[in-house]
Design a protein around this motif. Structure first.
Motif, PDB file in Angstrom:
ATOM      1  N   ALA A  64       9.275  -9.949  -4.353  1.00 39.88           N
ATOM      2  CA  ALA A  64       8.290  -9.087  -5.000  1.00 39.88           C
ATOM      3  C   ALA A  64       7.240  -9.930  -5.724  1.00 39.88           C
ATOM      4  O   ALA A  64       6.055  -9.610  -5.702  1.00 39.88           O
ATOM      5  N   ASP A  65       7.670 -11.023  -6.389  1.00 37.56           N
ATOM      6  CA  ASP A  65       6.729 -11.904  -7.083  1.00 37.56           C
ATOM      7  C   ASP A  65       5.779 -12.562  -6.096  1.00 37.56           C
ATOM      8  O   ASP A  65       4.581 -12.686  -6.359  1.00 37.56           O
ATOM      9  N   ILE A  66       6.303 -12.994  -4.951  1.00 39.69           N
ATOM     10  CA  ILE A  66       5.455 -13.632  -3.944  1.00 39.69           C
ATOM     11  C   ILE A  66       4.431 -12.637  -3.420  1.00 39.69           C
ATOM     12  O   ILE A  66       3.244 -12.954  -3.302  1.00 39.69           O
ATOM     13  N   ASN A  67       4.864 -11.427  -3.127  1.00 40.44           N
ATOM     14  CA  ASN A  67       3.936 -10.411  -2.641  1.00 40.44           C
ATOM     15  C   ASN A  67       2.871 -10.102  -3.684  1.00 40.44           C
ATOM     16  O   ASN A  67       1.681  -9.969  -3.363  1.00 40.44           O
ATOM     17  N   GLU A  68       3.287 -10.001  -4.931  1.00 37.08           N
ATOM     18  CA  GLU A  68       2.334  -9.722  -6.008  1.00 37.08           C
ATOM     19  C   GLU A  68       1.343 -10.862  -6.176  1.00 37.08           C
ATOM     20  O   GLU A  68       0.143 -10.648  -6.315  1.00 37.08           O
ATOM     21  N   LEU A  69       1.848 -12.092  -6.141  1.00 30.70           N
ATOM     22  CA  LEU A  69       0.971 -13.261  -6.270  1.00 30.70           C
ATOM     23  C   LEU A  69       0.014 -13.362  -5.084  1.00 30.70           C
ATOM     24  O   LEU A  69      -1.166 -13.697  -5.246  1.00 30.70           O
ATOM     25  N   CYS A  70       0.532 -13.072  -3.886  1.00 28.80           N
ATOM     26  CA  CYS A  70      -0.341 -13.110  -2.699  1.00 28.80           C
ATOM     27  C   CYS A  70      -1.424 -12.050  -2.800  1.00 28.80           C
ATOM     28  O   CYS A  70      -2.593 -12.311  -2.499  1.00 28.80           O
TER      29      CYS A  70
END
Length: 145
Positions: A38-44
């Motif tokens: 979820a953090d990676i998707n949000e950061l992306c």
């Protein structure tokens, strides 16, 4: 949650290797873990949004530069058209002046001829004046005798 897992992993490592406190730990569980999906998707998503804003700004600036160049080209084109009209008027006036000069040329030649004749007459008048003064001097000399 990841911090708690890392702390428990460190505790288990210390329990197995009590001397590890004195030796530097090369890698900890915190460093080895990757951010949650979820953090990676949000950061992306955040990165793509910021990149979109940046690219939009760059494209807008480039577009404005091209609009400015287009306006400058239009103004320059208008200025050159004005200069062309001025040059055409100057050329037309110069042709008119040349025609008038050509029409006056015979009169100017007559003036030059008259000027030359006046110069010849002036020289003749000076010679006549000098001769009359000599004659007068001779007459006065003869009259005195």
């Amino acid at each position: 949650m990841a911090v708690a897992a890392a702390a428990s992993l460190e505790d288990s490592l210390e329990a197995r290797h009590p001397a590890s406190k004195q030796e530097p730990i090369v890698e900890t569980a915190e460093e080895a873990t990757e951010p949650a999906e979820a953090d990676i998707n949000e950061l992306c998503t955040e990165m793509f949004n910021k990149m979109a804003i940046y690219l939009t700004g760059e494209l807008t600036a480039t577009s404005e530069d091209y609009k400015l160049l287009e306006n400058m080209n239009k103004l320059t084109s208008l200025k050159y058209l004005e200069m062309k009209d001025i040059a055409i008027n100057i050329s037309r006036n110069l042709k008119d002046l040349n025609q008038k000069y050509a029409a006056l040329q015979p009169y100017l030649e007559q003036i030059n001829q008259i000027e030359e004749q006046v110069a010849v007459l002036e020289q003749a008048a000076y010679k006549l004046d000098a001769y009359s003064k000599k004659l007068e001097a001779k007459y006065k000399k003869l009259e005195k005798r």
